[in-house]
Design a protein around this motif. Structure first.
Motif, PDB file in Angstrom:
ATOM      1  N   ASP A 238       1.991   6.762  -0.437  1.00  0.00           N
ATOM      2  CA  ASP A 238       0.945   5.937  -1.049  1.00  0.00           C
ATOM      3  C   ASP A 238       0.805   6.166  -2.546  1.00  0.00           C
ATOM      4  O   ASP A 238      -0.170   5.729  -3.162  1.00  0.00           O
TER       5      ASP A 238
ATOM      6  N   GLY B 288      -2.461   3.669  -6.978  1.00  0.00           N
ATOM      7  CA  GLY B 288      -1.578   3.877  -5.839  1.00  0.00           C
ATOM      8  C   GLY B 288      -0.194   3.281  -5.995  1.00  0.00           C
ATOM      9  O   GLY B 288       0.236   2.897  -7.086  1.00  0.00           O
ATOM     10  N   ALA B 289       0.498   3.181  -4.871  1.00  0.00           N
ATOM     11  CA  ALA B 289       1.891   2.749  -4.866  1.00  0.00           C
ATOM     12  C   ALA B 289       2.086   1.358  -5.446  1.00  0.00           C
ATOM     13  O   ALA B 289       3.105   1.079  -6.085  1.00  0.00           O
TER      14      ALA B 289
ATOM     15  N   ALA C 234      -2.451   8.275  -3.756  1.00  0.00           N
ATOM     16  CA  ALA C 234      -3.806   7.731  -3.738  1.00  0.00           C
ATOM     17  C   ALA C 234      -4.737   8.491  -2.798  1.00  0.00           C
ATOM     18  O   ALA C 234      -5.912   8.703  -3.109  1.00  0.00           O
ATOM     19  N   SER C 235      -4.228   8.908  -1.634  1.00  0.00           N
ATOM     20  CA  SER C 235      -5.092   9.615  -0.682  1.00  0.00           C
ATOM     21  C   SER C 235      -5.264  11.083  -1.054  1.00  0.00           C
ATOM     22  O   SER C 235      -6.280  11.693  -0.717  1.00  0.00           O
TER      23      SER C 235
ATOM     24  N   ASP D   5       4.915  10.927  -2.400  1.00  0.00           N
ATOM     25  CA  ASP D   5       3.896  10.540  -1.430  1.00  0.00           C
ATOM     26  C   ASP D   5       4.027   9.042  -1.181  1.00  0.00           C
ATOM     27  O   ASP D   5       4.061   8.255  -2.139  1.00  0.00           O
TER      28      ASP D   5
ATOM     29  N   ASP E 105       0.820  -1.212   0.000  1.00  0.00           N
ATOM     30  CA  ASP E 105       0.000   0.000   0.000  1.00  0.00           C
ATOM     31  C   ASP E 105       0.854   1.262   0.000  1.00  0.00           C
ATOM     32  O   ASP E 105       0.357   2.342  -0.332  1.00  0.00           O
ATOM     33  N   GLN E 106       2.130   1.107   0.394  1.00  0.00           N
ATOM     34  CA  GLN E 106       2.997   2.276   0.524  1.00  0.00           C
ATOM     35  C   GLN E 106       4.386   1.936   0.004  1.00  0.00           C
ATOM     36  O   GLN E 106       4.831   0.782   0.053  1.00  0.00           O
ATOM     37  N   TYR E 107       5.074   2.983  -0.481  1.00  0.00           N
ATOM     38  CA  TYR E 107       6.474   2.808  -0.830  1.00  0.00           C
ATOM     39  C   TYR E 107       7.294   2.646   0.448  1.00  0.00           C
ATOM     40  O   TYR E 107       6.879   3.094   1.525  1.00  0.00           O
TER      41      TYR E 107
END
Length: 208
Positions: free
Chosen positions: A176, A188-189, A179-180, A174, A139-141
């Protein structure tokens, strides 16, 4: 500052649109790559990460179908008469296990990664790649906090031909992938969205 590690080999294409939908034609299979975090000599702890492909290299096609939205360096006018319509009609798709090596020339054994500059795939010739590290959740880098720390890695350039730019560098993004921050970014990421650097590259298809 939020830093994501980026592995880079060249880039192509032109034009910009807004928003990124995630395609469903291919399963998005991000690759495992283990790092190590060390507090002293030979005192290291494995850190699990994953590798994702920049959205700019991914198959961009009609949402719910197979028609390419982007071929060569041109958008399909029937699907993309303007940026807003293009964002509604088009999506970026996943990269499956076969595509990683067969289309993009990327291989890993989980602890090291190899990149090919030119890869002749089943449907096209791929030039270069741009990769990011993800947290295991995808979900995140993977964000590096480097204050009072150092970062080291081994890079083998022995087979890199003359005249090519092979680079590994940090870039602020960012976590994510935007995405947010941007409602139109559903990918997203995990799909490699949100790349940004000071050069303002003109090859980016989608601006988050």
């Amino acid at each position: 500052m939020r830093l994501a590690l980026l592995l880079f080999f060249s880039c192509l294409a032109i034009s910009i649109s807004w928003g990124q939908q995630a395609g469903k034609q291919k399963k998005n299979k991000n690759l495992d790559l283990q790092l190590e975090e060390c507090t002293g000599s030979e005192n290291c702890t494995p850190v699990k990460t994953k590798v994702t492909l920049d959205s700019n290299w991914r198959w961009t096609h009609e949402t719910g179908g197979y028609q390419n939205c982007y071929t060569g360096n041109l958008w399909d006018d029937s699907l993309c008469p303007d940026p807003e319509t293009c964002a509604e009609n088009c999506c970026i798709d996943g990269v499956d296990s076969t595509d990683w090596s067969g289309t993009y020339g990327v291989k890993t054994d989980g602890k090291k990664l190899s990149l090919q500059f030119i890869t002749q795939g089943p449907y096209s010739t791929n030039i270069g790649t741009r990769l990011f590290l993800l947290d295991p959740s995808e979900d995140q880098y993977h964000v590096f906090k480097l204050k009072n720390k150092e970062f080291t890695m081994d890079v083998d350039l022995s087979e890199l031909p003359c005249g090519l730019n092979g680079a590994v560098y940090f870039v602020e993004m960012d976590p994510d992938g935007g995405a947010s921050k941007y409602p139109g970014n559903e990918a997203g990421a995990a799909y490699g969205t949100g790349y940004c650097d000071a050069q303002c590259p003109h090859d980016i298809k989608f601006m988050a």
